[in-house]
Motif scaffolding. Structure first.
Motif, PDB file in Angstrom:
ATOM      1  N   ASP A  53       0.816  -1.213   0.000  1.00  0.00           N
ATOM      2  CA  ASP A  53       0.000   0.000   0.000  1.00  0.00           C
ATOM      3  C   ASP A  53       0.853   1.267   0.000  1.00  0.00           C
ATOM      4  O   ASP A  53       0.436   2.316   0.475  1.00  0.00           O
ATOM      5  CB  ASP A  53      -0.936   0.013   1.216  1.00  0.00           C
ATOM      6  N   GLY A  54       2.052   1.162  -0.531  1.00  0.00           N
ATOM      7  CA  GLY A  54       2.926   2.322  -0.582  1.00  0.00           C
ATOM      8  C   GLY A  54       3.875   2.228  -1.757  1.00  0.00           C
ATOM      9  O   GLY A  54       3.892   1.237  -2.496  1.00  0.00           O
ATOM     10  N   LYS A  55       4.683   3.254  -1.942  1.00  0.00           N
ATOM     11  CA  LYS A  55       5.628   3.298  -3.049  1.00  0.00           C
ATOM     12  C   LYS A  55       6.594   2.120  -2.976  1.00  0.00           C
ATOM     13  O   LYS A  55       7.200   1.861  -1.935  1.00  0.00           O
ATOM     14  CB  LYS A  55       6.403   4.614  -3.010  1.00  0.00           C
ATOM     15  N   ARG A  56       6.708   1.390  -4.056  1.00  0.00           N
ATOM     16  CA  ARG A  56       7.615   0.248  -4.210  1.00  0.00           C
ATOM     17  C   ARG A  56       7.204  -0.991  -3.410  1.00  0.00           C
ATOM     18  O   ARG A  56       7.788  -2.057  -3.586  1.00  0.00           O
ATOM     19  CB  ARG A  56       9.054   0.616  -3.821  1.00  0.00           C
ATOM     20  N   ILE A  57       6.238  -0.886  -2.506  1.00  0.00           N
ATOM     21  CA  ILE A  57       5.866  -2.031  -1.675  1.00  0.00           C
ATOM     22  C   ILE A  57       5.067  -3.031  -2.512  1.00  0.00           C
ATOM     23  O   ILE A  57       4.011  -2.701  -3.043  1.00  0.00           O
ATOM     24  CB  ILE A  57       5.042  -1.598  -0.446  1.00  0.00           C
ATOM     25  N   VAL A  58       5.587  -4.251  -2.640  1.00  0.00           N
ATOM     26  CA  VAL A  58       4.912  -5.258  -3.461  1.00  0.00           C
ATOM     27  C   VAL A  58       4.089  -6.234  -2.628  1.00  0.00           C
ATOM     28  O   VAL A  58       3.120  -6.815  -3.115  1.00  0.00           O
ATOM     29  CB  VAL A  58       5.924  -6.029  -4.336  1.00  0.00           C
ATOM     30  N   LYS A  59       4.463  -6.427  -1.365  1.00  0.00           N
ATOM     31  CA  LYS A  59       3.718  -7.348  -0.504  1.00  0.00           C
ATOM     32  C   LYS A  59       4.103  -7.111   0.950  1.00  0.00           C
ATOM     33  O   LYS A  59       5.207  -6.645   1.246  1.00  0.00           O
ATOM     34  CB  LYS A  59       4.040  -8.805  -0.868  1.00  0.00           C
ATOM     35  N   LYS A  60       3.171  -7.450   1.839  1.00  0.00           N
ATOM     36  CA  LYS A  60       3.490  -7.367   3.259  1.00  0.00           C
ATOM     37  C   LYS A  60       2.717  -8.436   4.017  1.00  0.00           C
ATOM     38  O   LYS A  60       1.692  -8.952   3.540  1.00  0.00           O
ATOM     39  CB  LYS A  60       3.167  -5.980   3.812  1.00  0.00           C
ATOM     40  N   ALA A  61       3.220  -8.773   5.196  1.00  0.00           N
ATOM     41  CA  ALA A  61       2.539  -9.711   6.083  1.00  0.00           C
ATOM     42  C   ALA A  61       2.391  -9.034   7.437  1.00  0.00           C
ATOM     43  O   ALA A  61       3.306  -8.345   7.899  1.00  0.00           O
ATOM     44  CB  ALA A  61       3.333 -11.003   6.214  1.00  0.00           C
ATOM     45  N   VAL A  62       1.230  -9.242   8.063  1.00  0.00           N
ATOM     46  CA  VAL A  62       0.917  -8.510   9.290  1.00  0.00           C
ATOM     47  C   VAL A  62       0.450  -9.461  10.386  1.00  0.00           C
ATOM     48  O   VAL A  62      -0.360 -10.362  10.151  1.00  0.00           O
ATOM     49  CB  VAL A  62      -0.178  -7.458   9.021  1.00  0.00           C
ATOM     50  N   ASP A  63       0.988  -9.245  11.580  1.00  0.00           N
ATOM     51  CA  ASP A  63       0.511  -9.915  12.789  1.00  0.00           C
ATOM     52  C   ASP A  63      -0.270  -8.862  13.574  1.00  0.00           C
ATOM     53  O   ASP A  63       0.305  -8.084  14.340  1.00  0.00           O
ATOM     54  CB  ASP A  63       1.699 -10.436  13.597  1.00  0.00           C
ATOM     55  N   THR A  64      -1.571  -8.796  13.338  1.00  0.00           N
ATOM     56  CA  THR A  64      -2.382  -7.719  13.919  1.00  0.00           C
ATOM     57  C   THR A  64      -2.435  -7.784  15.440  1.00  0.00           C
ATOM     58  O   THR A  64      -2.514  -6.749  16.106  1.00  0.00           O
ATOM     59  CB  THR A  64      -3.815  -7.770  13.355  1.00  0.00           C
ATOM     60  N   LYS A  65      -2.360  -8.981  15.989  1.00  0.00           N
ATOM     61  CA  LYS A  65      -2.429  -9.132  17.443  1.00  0.00           C
ATOM     62  C   LYS A  65      -1.246  -8.457  18.122  1.00  0.00           C
ATOM     63  O   LYS A  65      -1.394  -7.811  19.167  1.00  0.00           O
ATOM     64  CB  LYS A  65      -2.468 -10.614  17.812  1.00  0.00           C
ATOM     65  N   ASN A  66      -0.063  -8.592  17.514  1.00  0.00           N
ATOM     66  CA  ASN A  66       1.154  -8.049  18.124  1.00  0.00           C
ATOM     67  C   ASN A  66       1.666  -6.792  17.428  1.00  0.00           C
ATOM     68  O   ASN A  66       2.800  -6.362  17.680  1.00  0.00           O
ATOM     69  CB  ASN A  66       2.247  -9.114  18.128  1.00  0.00           C
TER      70      ASN A  66
END
Length: 355
Positions: A53-66
């Protein structure tokens, strides 16, 4: 005699496919592959994979709990710039530029560690730093580790972070994921072209096997498998192996006899399905292995372990000499098989039966 030979070879094919199907399970949970930038990574299990969701960012993984995340950025660059061509002075400048870029984004950045480390065996600028991230009415103090490199005309950056109070607990998870990052450019082809090979010699079963140094020998779960190798230095998604069986009653069986007795794919497939219910031979015929006549079969099947199901494809080549039955096999996921088959063919050329 022909029935005995046919049964014997069918049993070996089944044994080999079982040894592959139930070999060490490399978890494919949260495996992400990017074809445009030619890399793959295993994000931490349980983390949610999201679009960039940003410039150059192709993928991300999120641990919403932490409140933890791991982000991959990539971009194409002009020319064929590659960090391997950098001098020490240029590496130092690249590291300084990486620090300045971080400081331009956050006003209170504190560099904890810095240096030149490695990302998939490629030099990379490494940073560990803390900063404050503000969103709405909240301020979160974070610690992040980040690797940035340039490879074959592309820019890559991978970073993972977590809030200060729990970073130590999350750091191992983040680093394990970063360590799984692999450039999907065939290092093994480069290794073969440079004649960078490892030689395995088996005097008991009278053969030797040369394979790229980018593949690593690993333990096998089947006693008949003399050697098993895995790509990407042992952490990849493809493997090859050599299985050898000996039967004194087959000393006079020639390679031509082998082909004549196991060349019916329907019979072979039926035998395979006693162990692997969905095993399906999609192609078979005559070929050569170690410069002598052989039979080959390409089989598709499903690897199952707990709640994981992965469609697989395997190629097996079989021949015989002086009572020894040699089966050379390679496998990978169905989606990667066509891409890997030229590599499998090159590796099979390194298998040689001694006179």
């Amino acid at each position: 005699m022909n029935k005995k030979i046919s049964f014997f070879f069918s049993i070996i094919f089944i044994a080999v496919i079982i040894s592959h199907a139930f070999a060490e399970n490399e978890s494919r949970d949260n495996l992400y592959r990017n074809d445009e930038y030619q890399f793959r990574i295993k994000f931490p299990v349980g983390w949610k994979i999201k679009e960039g969701d940003g410039k150059r960012i192709v993928k991300k993984a999120v641990d919403t709990k932490n409140l933890s995340s791991l982000i991959i950025s990539a971009a194409k660059l002009p020319g064929n710039i590659d960090i391997k061509d950098f001098s020490q002075k240029e590496l130092d400048e690249f590291l300084r530029d990486s620090i300045e870029e971080i400081k331009s984004k956050y006003s209170d950045v504190k560099i904890i560690e810095q240096g030149i480390r490695y990302l998939d065996n490629k030099k990379a600028a490494y940073l560990k730093y803390s900063f404050s991230y503000k969103t709405l009415d909240k301020t979160i103090n974070l610690v992040t580790v980040q690797y940035t490199t340039l490879y074959k005309g592309k820019y890559y950056s991978i970073g993972g972070g977590a809030p200060v109070p729990i970073f130590n607990a999350q750091e191992g998870i983040i680093n394990k994921s970063i360590a799984s990052f692999v450039f999907e450019v065939h290092h093994d082809v480069e290794s073969l072209s440079k004649n960078e090979l490892i030689t395995y010699r088996d005097d008991t079963y009278k053969f030797f096997f040369q394979y790229p140094k980018t593949w690593t020998a690993v333990p096998s779960t089947h006693k008949g498998t003399r050697i098993k190798i895995v790509n990407e230095y042992g952490s990849g998604d493809a493997d090859c192996g050599v299985n050898v069986q000996f039967d004194a009653s087959l000393k006079n069986v020639t390679p031509k006899d082998v082909i004549a007795t196991i060349s019916n794919p329907q019979i072979l497939q039926k035998a395979m399905r006693t162990a692997i219910p969905d095993a399906t031979i999609v192609k078979s015929g005559r070929t050569y292995l170690s410069n002598q006549e052989a039979f080959y079969a390409i089989t598709k099947f499903t690897f199952r372990s707990f709640d994981v199901e992965v469609p697989m494809k395997m190629i097996q080549m079989q021949t015989a000499k002086s009572g020894y039955v040699y089966t050379f096999s390679c496998r990978t996921s169905s989606e990667r098989f066509d891409e890997m088959i030229p590599i499998f063919q090159l590796i099979s050329a390194g298998f040689v039966i001694k006179p």
